[in-house]
Every structure is written in structure tokens, then in C-alpha cells.
Design a protein around this motif. Structure first.
Motif, PDB file in Angstrom:
ATOM      1  N   HIS A  86     -31.689 -16.119   1.349  1.00  0.00           N
ATOM      2  CA  HIS A  86     -30.578 -16.424   1.490  1.00  0.00           C
ATOM      3  C   HIS A  86     -29.882 -16.679   3.645  1.00  0.00           C
ATOM      4  O   HIS A  86     -29.816 -17.474   4.187  1.00  0.00           O
ATOM      5  CB  HIS A  86     -29.171 -15.831   1.627  1.00  0.00           C
ATOM      6  CG  HIS A  86     -28.338 -16.065   1.986  1.00  0.00           C
ATOM      7  ND1 HIS A  86     -27.395 -15.971   2.857  1.00  0.00           N
ATOM      8  CD2 HIS A  86     -27.317 -16.840   1.371  1.00  0.00           C
ATOM      9  CE1 HIS A  86     -25.831 -16.252   3.216  1.00  0.00           C
ATOM     10  NE2 HIS A  86     -26.180 -16.817   1.991  1.00  0.00           N
ATOM     11  N   ASP A  87     -31.288 -15.670   4.060  1.00  0.00           N
ATOM     12  CA  ASP A  87     -30.863 -15.253   5.472  1.00  0.00           C
ATOM     13  C   ASP A  87     -32.349 -16.086   6.222  1.00  0.00           C
ATOM     14  O   ASP A  87     -33.454 -15.251   5.542  1.00  0.00           O
ATOM     15  CB  ASP A  87     -31.079 -13.802   5.779  1.00  0.00           C
ATOM     16  CG  ASP A  87     -29.371 -13.467   5.129  1.00  0.00           C
ATOM     17  OD1 ASP A  87     -28.382 -13.948   5.394  1.00  0.00           O
ATOM     18  OD2 ASP A  87     -29.210 -12.106   5.450  1.00  0.00           O
ATOM     19  N   ARG A  92     -31.125  -8.112   7.296  1.00  0.00           N
ATOM     20  CA  ARG A  92     -30.344  -7.346   6.458  1.00  0.00           C
ATOM     21  C   ARG A  92     -30.809  -7.273   4.532  1.00  0.00           C
ATOM     22  O   ARG A  92     -30.203  -6.095   3.985  1.00  0.00           O
ATOM     23  CB  ARG A  92     -28.771  -8.959   6.026  1.00  0.00           C
ATOM     24  CG  ARG A  92     -27.967  -8.508   4.756  1.00  0.00           C
ATOM     25  CD  ARG A  92     -26.971  -8.600   3.863  1.00  0.00           C
ATOM     26  NE  ARG A  92     -27.847  -9.931   3.918  1.00  0.00           N
ATOM     27  CZ  ARG A  92     -27.959 -10.868   2.500  1.00  0.00           C
ATOM     28  NH1 ARG A  92     -27.815  -9.837   1.878  1.00  0.00           N
ATOM     29  NH2 ARG A  92     -28.990 -11.847   1.883  1.00  0.00           N
ATOM     30  N   GLN A  93     -31.403  -8.160   4.450  1.00  0.00           N
ATOM     31  CA  GLN A  93     -32.276  -7.939   3.392  1.00  0.00           C
ATOM     32  C   GLN A  93     -33.921  -6.982   3.154  1.00  0.00           C
ATOM     33  O   GLN A  93     -33.737  -6.531   2.306  1.00  0.00           O
ATOM     34  CB  GLN A  93     -33.327  -9.277   2.364  1.00  0.00           C
ATOM     35  CG  GLN A  93     -31.779 -10.378   2.483  1.00  0.00           C
ATOM     36  CD  GLN A  93     -32.092 -11.878   2.842  1.00  0.00           C
ATOM     37  OE1 GLN A  93     -32.336 -12.267   3.329  1.00  0.00           O
ATOM     38  NE2 GLN A  93     -32.999 -12.413   1.555  1.00  0.00           N
ATOM     39  N   GLU A 116     -26.191  -4.433  -0.460  1.00  0.00           N
ATOM     40  CA  GLU A 116     -25.200  -4.818  -1.179  1.00  0.00           C
ATOM     41  C   GLU A 116     -24.937  -6.125  -1.409  1.00  0.00           C
ATOM     42  O   GLU A 116     -25.913  -6.989  -1.012  1.00  0.00           O
ATOM     43  CB  GLU A 116     -24.562  -4.643   0.121  1.00  0.00           C
ATOM     44  CG  GLU A 116     -23.205  -4.143   0.232  1.00  0.00           C
ATOM     45  CD  GLU A 116     -22.252  -3.979   1.389  1.00  0.00           C
ATOM     46  OE1 GLU A 116     -21.165  -3.483   1.492  1.00  0.00           O
ATOM     47  OE2 GLU A 116     -22.502  -4.252   2.566  1.00  0.00           O
ATOM     48  N   THR A 118     -23.400  -9.677  -0.810  1.00  0.00           N
ATOM     49  CA  THR A 118     -22.524 -10.022  -0.005  1.00  0.00           C
ATOM     50  C   THR A 118     -21.160 -10.518  -0.342  1.00  0.00           C
ATOM     51  O   THR A 118     -20.039  -9.973   0.495  1.00  0.00           O
ATOM     52  CB  THR A 118     -22.949 -11.064   0.392  1.00  0.00           C
ATOM     53  OG1 THR A 118     -24.385 -10.748   0.790  1.00  0.00           O
ATOM     54  CG2 THR A 118     -22.143 -11.680   2.081  1.00  0.00           C
ATOM     55  N   ALA A 121     -17.407  -6.282  -2.008  1.00  0.00           N
ATOM     56  CA  ALA A 121     -18.443  -5.739  -0.903  1.00  0.00           C
ATOM     57  C   ALA A 121     -17.997  -3.970  -1.475  1.00  0.00           C
ATOM     58  O   ALA A 121     -17.695  -3.118  -2.033  1.00  0.00           O
ATOM     59  CB  ALA A 121     -17.557  -5.651   0.253  1.00  0.00           C
ATOM     60  N   TYR A 208     -14.983 -10.425  -0.939  1.00  0.00           N
ATOM     61  CA  TYR A 208     -15.368 -10.669   0.326  1.00  0.00           C
ATOM     62  C   TYR A 208     -14.702 -10.678   1.389  1.00  0.00           C
ATOM     63  O   TYR A 208     -13.568 -11.139   2.202  1.00  0.00           O
ATOM     64  CB  TYR A 208     -15.858 -12.067  -0.096  1.00  0.00           C
ATOM     65  CG  TYR A 208     -16.575 -12.734   1.807  1.00  0.00           C
ATOM     66  CD1 TYR A 208     -17.745 -12.301   1.860  1.00  0.00           C
ATOM     67  CD2 TYR A 208     -15.327 -14.346   1.903  1.00  0.00           C
ATOM     68  CE1 TYR A 208     -18.049 -13.138   2.977  1.00  0.00           C
ATOM     69  CE2 TYR A 208     -16.454 -14.704   3.350  1.00  0.00           C
ATOM     70  CZ  TYR A 208     -17.653 -14.272   3.100  1.00  0.00           C
ATOM     71  OH  TYR A 208     -18.330 -14.767   4.444  1.00  0.00           O
TER      72      TYR A 208
END
Length: 285
Positions: A86-87, A92-93, A116, A118, A121, A208
Motif C-alpha cells: 500500500h505504501d 508504517r508497515q 494496525e 487502517t 482504528a 477510519y
């Protein structure tokens, strides 16, 4: 002035009536798209609430749960491999502040062992597979499974590698779609897209939590919901063979709201949850 109104009012009335009629009967002007597949159950990032997102373990689990489509994102490594992620920045990952485009495939770090979700939450997923996978590996393992690919960057080489597939409305085209709908022009305009995918607004600031300050305003979300969740729009698109997918629905009431709004398919982080929901409601029909 009176003579002007004498001509313009009937013309506007005729335009409005014609537009409304064609909105309900698009087959008069447009041949319905014939899709190779129709998906009700879409697994977001492979079902990132039940396994580490976008891993082969997540995709395999989602398929085992009966998903009809895998949703994923991709980026290009420095040595030209299309990686599912995704990123672009992997902080983050993985916990490492590096970008996919700056690394060769063999140098990509592993996912965190706990990540986590996304769109839920405060909830986390785990799994035994923490490796990034190649897009071609997903195609090889699931040759008959529809795959929804979101290209996360303006990269011409990456576009070329995915240029022959049916495509969805971009953000810009989505805004044009709304303008066409509210102006009454939509029934007269050909559309090349095969999918419309959009947030279910009711999840924003609940499951979200957006980073954008504007989206934290309740009135803004209310207006977005009123402007976009138009059942007549979704029905028109469906009648033209364009599938409408709403995301990311991670609770039963949100799944129900998406289908009530006119979605032809729902995207979720919890493929088991959506499978159970569909089974329960099919048995009630």
C-alpha cells in the motif's frame, strides 16, 4: 423576456424529463458492459484485518474464505519489480523509513509482526508471513481470481505493466461523474470505466480516522454522504454494467448500509465477516 421564457421553459422541461427517463433506461443509448466477472465480496489489501496486509498469506486466507476479488496496491522497486504494497514509504508497515523505489527487491525489509488495521482504528492483525510479494506471484498463485490493482504513483512504466485491464474511476473522473449526474448529462455520455469505488462516508471518523483536518468536520462528511450516496446514480451505473464497490466496511451495519445504498459489491478488511454476512442474508432471501 416573456418570449424567451416561452421557449426556454419547455426546452428545460423536455431536457429534464428526457434525462430522467434515460437515467432509468440507459440501455436506450448505451450497450451494457459485459464484465468477465461480477464481485460482491472484495478483500481490501487481501483482508488486512485477519492477516498481515498484502502478504501471500493474507491473499490465500481471503480466497479460502470465498472472496470474489483481491484488492491490492503496487509500487516499483529500484531494479524494476512490481511489488504489492500500500505504501511507498515503508515506515508504517516495517518500521524502516525507506522507500520501495530506493531499494532493490532483495533489500526490502519484513513487515512488522503486528500491524494496525487502517480502517479499524485500534485493532491489529498478525500472521506468520511478513514478506512483501510480487504482483506476478499473486497472478501465478490465483490465475482465475479477479484482482483490483490500485497504482499508487504516477509512474508511466508501472502503468504500462498494467495497461490492458478494466479500470476504475479516478478521483478526477469521479468528480466529473458527479457533475454529469447533477447536471442531467450523465445518461448522454459514454463511460470507459468498468468500476466505481468509493468510501462509505459513514465509516469516516468512526472506524477510519483520516489525517486530513477537513474530513474531521462532521458537516463535511454529512455533505459528502448526501452528494455521493445516490441510489439512482449507482443503479444507473449498474444498469450500464459498471460495478459499484463501497469500502471499507468492517462491521455488519456498514456492510448493510453499503448494499442499501446500491453497491453491487463491498470491500472489507475482514473476509470471514463479509462471507458470514452474505451467507446469512442469502439464507433469508
Amino acid at each position: 423576456m416573456a418570449s424567451f421564457l416561452y421557449f426556454i421553459l419547455p426546452a428545460l422541461g423536455g431536457y429534464t424529463l428526457t434525462s430522467l427517463y434515460l437515467l432509468k433506461n440507459p440501455q436506450i443509448l448505451h450497450k451494457k458492459k459485459r464484465a468477465a466477472f461480477h464481485c460482491t465480496h472484495i478483500s481490501h489489501r487481501g483482508g488486512s484485518g485477519e492477516r498481515i496486509e498484502s502478504t501471500m498469506e493474507a491473499f490465500t486466507h481471503a480466497v479460502e474464505q470465498g472472496t470474489g476479488m483481491l484488492e491490492l496496491d503496487c509500487h516499483l522497486t529500484r531494479d524494476g519489480h512490481v511489488v504489492v504494497s500500500h505504501d511507498e514509504n515503508l515506515l508504517r508497515q516495517t518500521g524502516h523509513d525507506v522507500t520501495i523505489s530506493s531499494l532493490n527487491l532483495e533489500d526490502l525489509p519484513l513487515y512488522k509482526d503486528r500491524l494496525e488495521v487502517t480502517f479499524n482504528a485500534g485493532h491489529y492483525s498478525t500472521g506468520t508471513d511478513r514478506k512483501f510479494t510480487l504482483l506476478e506471484e499473486v497472478f501465478r498463485k490465483f490465475p482465475k481470481m479477479p484482482v483490483n490493482i490500485e497504482i499508487k504513483e504516477d509512474n508511466s512504466l508501472l502503468m504500462e505493466k498494467n495497461s490492458t485491464m478494466p479500470y476504475s474511476f479516478s478521483m478526477r473522473r469521479g468528480l466529473q461523474l458527479l457533475l454529469l449526474y447533477y447536471s442531467g448529462l450523465l445518461p448522454f455520455v459514454p463511460l470507459g470505466e468498468s468500476f466505481l469505488q468509493f468510501y462509505l462516508p459513514r465509516i469516516i471518523n468512526r472506524t477510519y480516522i483520516p489525517e486530513e483536518r477537513l474530513l474531521k468536520n462532521r458537516m463535511v462528511i454529512y455533505l459528502i454522504e448526501k452528494l455521493t450516496m445516490r441510489k439512482s446514480l449507482f443503479k444507473h451505473l449498474a444498469n450500464r454494467g459498471i460495478q459499484v464497490h463501497l469500502f471499507v466496511c468492517n462491521e455488519d451495519p456498514d456492510i448493510e448500509a453499503a448494499f442499501e445504498a446500491g453497491a453491487t459489491g463491498v470491500m472489507t478488511d475482514y473476509p470471514t465477516l463479509l462471507t458470514d454476512y452474505l451467507h446469512r442474508h442469502r439464507s433469508q432471501d
